[in-house]
Design a protein around this motif. Structure first.
Motif, PDB file in Angstrom:
ATOM      1  N   LEU A  99      14.461 -17.574  15.970  1.00 32.90           N
ATOM      2  CA  LEU A  99      15.181 -18.453  16.893  1.00 32.90           C
ATOM      3  C   LEU A  99      14.342 -19.671  17.264  1.00 32.90           C
ATOM      4  N   HIS A 159      20.879  -7.883  20.409  1.00 29.13           N
ATOM      5  CA  HIS A 159      20.780  -9.287  20.014  1.00 29.13           C
ATOM      6  C   HIS A 159      20.986 -10.223  21.205  1.00 29.13           C
ATOM      7  N   GLU A 160      21.942  -9.880  22.055  1.00 35.41           N
ATOM      8  CA  GLU A 160      22.254 -10.750  23.189  1.00 35.41           C
ATOM      9  C   GLU A 160      21.054 -10.920  24.114  1.00 35.41           C
ATOM     10  N   LEU A 163      18.700 -13.349  22.494  1.00 33.95           N
ATOM     11  CA  LEU A 163      19.268 -14.702  22.569  1.00 33.95           C
ATOM     12  C   LEU A 163      19.114 -15.298  23.963  1.00 33.95           C
ATOM     13  N   SER A 166      15.972 -17.042  24.443  1.00 32.67           N
ATOM     14  CA  SER A 166      15.712 -18.054  23.428  1.00 32.67           C
ATOM     15  C   SER A 166      16.307 -19.401  23.846  1.00 32.67           C
ATOM     16  N   SER A 169      20.738 -19.731  24.583  1.00 33.46           N
ATOM     17  CA  SER A 169      21.015 -18.725  25.615  1.00 33.46           C
ATOM     18  C   SER A 169      22.435 -18.779  26.169  1.00 33.46           C
ATOM     19  N   ILE A 171      25.968 -17.799  25.498  1.00 31.70           N
ATOM     20  CA  ILE A 171      26.537 -16.840  24.554  1.00 31.70           C
ATOM     21  C   ILE A 171      28.038 -16.697  24.754  1.00 31.70           C
ATOM     22  N   ALA A 238      25.972 -18.508  19.799  1.00 28.10           N
ATOM     23  CA  ALA A 238      24.885 -18.788  20.768  1.00 28.10           C
ATOM     24  C   ALA A 238      24.457 -20.247  20.640  1.00 28.10           C
TER      25      ALA A 238
END
Length: 241
Positions: A99, A159-160, A163, A166, A169, A171, A238
Motif C-alpha cells: 500500500l 484487509h479493512e 487499509l 494506510s 483509508s 473504504i 479503498a
C-alpha cells in the motif's frame, strides 16, 4: 462490478489501471474495454501466457502483460495508474509495504480495488456437491489440509484494518450474489485454481486426483447434469481520505 467502477471513476477509455496478480485475466480482459491500458502483472509465466492467449482469442488489445509481483512492483516502472485492482491476491503480499508503494503509483483521485469471489459466508448455503470434493481432497492431501490453513490463507488481520492504517483509508464495501452453474469439468478445474489443491500442491497425484474427483462427481451428478452454487462477489474500494 465493472459498471460500478466505470461510473464511480468515470472510465472513458483514457485511463491506465494496474491488475496486480492478474492470473489469466479474469479482471484484466473486462477492464481493458473500459480504459486505455491495463498493466497486468503476475508472477507465473504460464498465467501470463494463458492471459495473452485468451486476450488474442477475444480480440482484446490494450493490455501490457508483465512478469512480476508486489515485491518487484516499483522496479517494473509501471507508471501512474488510476486504479490498482487485485482479485484475491492481496493476502499473498506484504500488505503494508504494498500500500505504501501503491501510494506512489496511484493518481490522487484513484483507488485500490479488492475483489474476491467464492469466499464462504454463513448466510450462503453450501453446495450439496462440496462434500464430494472434500472427500476426494482429503484422500489425497489429508483431512488436516484445509483451505483456511493452506499456504496463502487469509491472515488474521482483516484487509479493512490494514487499509484503515494506510493512505487508502476511505473504504467502500459492496457485494453481489448470483447462482453459478458448472459442468463436471468446471468443478474439477475450479479445484485446480485453489492454492490448497493446485497442480503444485498435488504434484504427481494430479492426474489421479482429477480422475477420482471427476468419477465421484459424475456418480452424484444432479438431475440436469449441472452443479449449482450460490456465489458472492465482494468488492472493497479503498481511496484516500
Amino acid at each position: 462490478m465493472f459498471s460500478l467502477l466505470s461510473a464511480r471513476f468515470s472510465l472513458d477509455g483514457t485511463q491506465r489501471v494496474l491488475d496486480l496478480g492478474a492470473g489469466s485475466g479474469a479482471l484484466t480482459l473486462p477492464l481493458s474495454a473500459l480504459v486505455r491500458e491495463v498493466v497486468a502483472v503476475d508472477p507465473e509465466p504460464e498465467m501470463i501466457s494463458e492471459g495473452r492467449r485468451l486476450a488474442a482469442e477475444a480480440g482484446v488489445s490494450g493490455i501490457d502483460w508483465r512478469l512480476g509481483d508486489s515485491s518487484t512492483l516499483l522496479a517494473l516502472n509501471v507508471g501512474p495508474v488510476l486504479l490498482t485492482v487485485m482479485g484475491a491476491s492481496f493476502h499473498w503480499t506484504d500488505r503494508e509495504r504494498l500500500l505504501h508503494d501503491l501510494d506512489t503509483l496511484i493518481e490522487p483521485s484513484g483507488a485500490v480495488v479488492l475483489a474476491t469471489c467464492g469466499a464462504r459466508h454463513e448466510d450462503l448455503k453450501l453446495p450439496p456437491w462440496l462434500p464430494v470434493v472434500e472427500e476426494v481432497r482429503n484422500r489425497y492431501l489429508g483431512p488436516n489440509r484445509r483451505p483456511d490453513s493452506a499456504l496463502g490463507a487469509y491472515p488474521d488481520v482483516r484487509h479493512e484494518e490494514v487499509l484503515l492504517r494506510s493512505p487508502f483509508s476511505r473504504i467502500e464495501a459492496i457485494h453481489w450474489d448470483r447462482l453459478v452453474s458448472r459442468t463436471v469439468d468446471d468443478v474439477v478445474g475450479l479445484q485446480l485454481s485453489f492454492s490448497f489443491t493446485s497442480p503444485a500442491a498435488l504434484a504427481s497425484d494430479r492426474p489421479a486426483f482429477e480422475r477420482d474427483l471427476r468419477k465421484a462427481l459424475i456418480a452424484t451428478r444432479p438431475q440436469g447434469g449441472l452443479f449449482e452454487e450460490h456465489v458472492r462477489t465482494d468488492v472493497v474500494i479503498a481511496s484516500r481520505s
